[in-house]
Scaffold this motif. Structure first.
Motif, mmCIF file in Angstrom:
data_model
loop_
_atom_site.group_PDB
_atom_site.id
_atom_site.type_symbol
_atom_site.label_atom_id
_atom_site.label_comp_id
_atom_site.label_asym_id
_atom_site.label_seq_id
_atom_site.Cartn_x
_atom_site.Cartn_y
_atom_site.Cartn_z
ATOM 1 N N LEU A 169 0.844 -1.194 0.000
ATOM 2 C CA LEU A 169 0.000 0.000 0.000
ATOM 3 C C LEU A 169 0.880 1.246 0.000
ATOM 4 O O LEU A 169 1.791 1.375 0.824
ATOM 5 C CB LEU A 169 -0.912 0.001 1.225
ATOM 6 N N PRO A 170 0.655 2.196 -0.908
ATOM 7 C CA PRO A 170 1.531 3.377 -1.014
ATOM 8 C C PRO A 170 1.600 4.207 0.271
ATOM 9 O O PRO A 170 2.645 4.778 0.580
ATOM 10 C CB PRO A 170 0.892 4.179 -2.162
ATOM 11 N N GLN A 171 0.517 4.269 1.038
ATOM 12 C CA GLN A 171 0.527 5.085 2.252
ATOM 13 C C GLN A 171 1.394 4.509 3.358
ATOM 14 O O GLN A 171 1.671 5.186 4.348
ATOM 15 C CB GLN A 171 -0.901 5.295 2.771
ATOM 16 N N ASN A 172 1.822 3.248 3.194
ATOM 17 C CA ASN A 172 2.642 2.615 4.217
ATOM 18 C C ASN A 172 4.119 2.601 3.874
ATOM 19 O O ASN A 172 4.898 1.908 4.529
ATOM 20 C CB ASN A 172 2.175 1.171 4.443
ATOM 21 N N VAL A 173 4.522 3.359 2.877
ATOM 22 C CA VAL A 173 5.891 3.267 2.378
ATOM 23 C C VAL A 173 6.919 3.720 3.413
ATOM 24 O O VAL A 173 8.058 3.223 3.430
ATOM 25 C CB VAL A 173 6.027 4.087 1.073
ATOM 26 N N ASN A 174 6.552 4.633 4.313
ATOM 27 C CA ASN A 174 7.508 5.152 5.289
ATOM 28 C C ASN A 174 7.305 4.580 6.695
ATOM 29 O O ASN A 174 7.916 5.065 7.643
ATOM 30 C CB ASN A 174 7.408 6.686 5.363
ATOM 31 N N LEU A 175 6.464 3.576 6.840
ATOM 32 C CA LEU A 175 6.187 3.027 8.160
ATOM 33 C C LEU A 175 7.331 2.159 8.656
ATOM 34 O O LEU A 175 8.031 1.509 7.875
ATOM 35 C CB LEU A 175 4.904 2.201 8.130
ATOM 36 N N SER A 176 7.514 2.139 9.976
ATOM 37 C CA SER A 176 8.480 1.238 10.589
ATOM 38 C C SER A 176 7.931 -0.185 10.572
ATOM 39 O O SER A 176 6.747 -0.421 10.294
ATOM 40 C CB SER A 176 8.765 1.672 12.021
#
Length: 257
Positions: A40-47
């Motif tokens: 999912l693109p919105q999770n690209v920067n999640l730890s």
């Protein structure tokens, strides 16, 4: 003691195939959910911690944990009538308390295996998840941090890892409580029948609530009330009360027979 351990080994053997199937399905489910969350693109920067929360992996672990505990109670649930487990239980010459103790040992062993499986699975999924996330990040924003450089930090900072592999005295107490409370309450509930099981369910649910509250309070809850020791002590006391009711249920059934 020897008979208790023999019964615990037999009860565990009765549930091992079901446990293996349950953990296999849970492994596939967790891997699939984690990959879906990474894509999912919105999770690209999640730890990694945020990713496993977004993928609902704690919920899958909860279902696996409860399923393993329930699978272990098959011998007691099938003790009535002419089933094979019922006849096998009759071959064990032991007191009613020893029967529940053996069932509790088998339950605790299965729950311990589920905890170890979850820790190993999170470790095994960590590197592939970070590599896939880095590849997607490089494709989207032309910048990435190598996964190997943050591998240990990402795994050890995961909330589920901290709860299952605690580094503090309170965390160790909660870890032990997660093994002990279900091992005491579920065999006792399986020993009851009808309305008596419904009555015994009340302290068992209270114990479960205290255990979950203790874990949340220790690892996620910033509030200072109630004191740290209250919830673990209350959970253990209610679990002990439920276990005593299970001994009474087996004794009552033996007298009736």
């Amino acid at each position: 003691m020897k008979q208790t351990l023999r019964y615990a080994a037999w009860a565990w053997q009765m549930s091992r195939r079901g446990l293996a199937a349950l953990l296999s399905l849970a492994t596939l489910a967790q891997a699939g959910l984690l990959v879906t969350a990474i894509l999912l693109p919105q999770n690209v920067n999640l730890s990694y911690d945020a990713l496993h929360q977004a993928a609902k992996l704690p919920w899958v672990f909860g279902v696996s944990y409860l399923g393993a505990a329930l699978l272990t109670q098959r011998p007691l649930l099938a003790r009535q009538g002419g089933s094979r487990p019922a006849f096998t239980i009759l071959t064990f010459r032991m007191r009613r308390a020893q029967l529940l103790a053996g069932q509790a040992l088998a339950t605790a062993l299965n729950l311990f295996l589920v905890m170890v499986w979850q820790l190993a699975l999170l470790a095994a999924l960590c590197l592939p998840a970070l590599v896939l996330q880095d590849a997607l990040t490089a494709h989207l924003v032309d910048f990435a941090v190598p996964a190997a450089g943050r591998l240990w930090w990402s795994w050890s900072a995961c909330g589920l890892v901290r709860a299952l592999l605690p580094a503090t005295m309170y965390g160790a107490a909660c870890w032990g409580l997660l093994l002990l409370a279900p091992a005491l309450t579920l065999p006792a509930l399986a020993a009851h029948r009808g309305v008596h099981r419904a009555a015994a369910l009340l302290p068992a649910l209270g114990s479960a609530g205290c255990c979950l509250g203790a874990v949340y309070r220790g690892f996620y809850g910033p509030v200072a009330v109630p004191p740290l020791w209250v919830l673990p002590v209350c959970g253990l006391a209610l679990a002990g009360l439920t276990a005593l009711s299970g001994v009474w249920a087996l004794h009552r059934a033996e007298i009736a027979r």
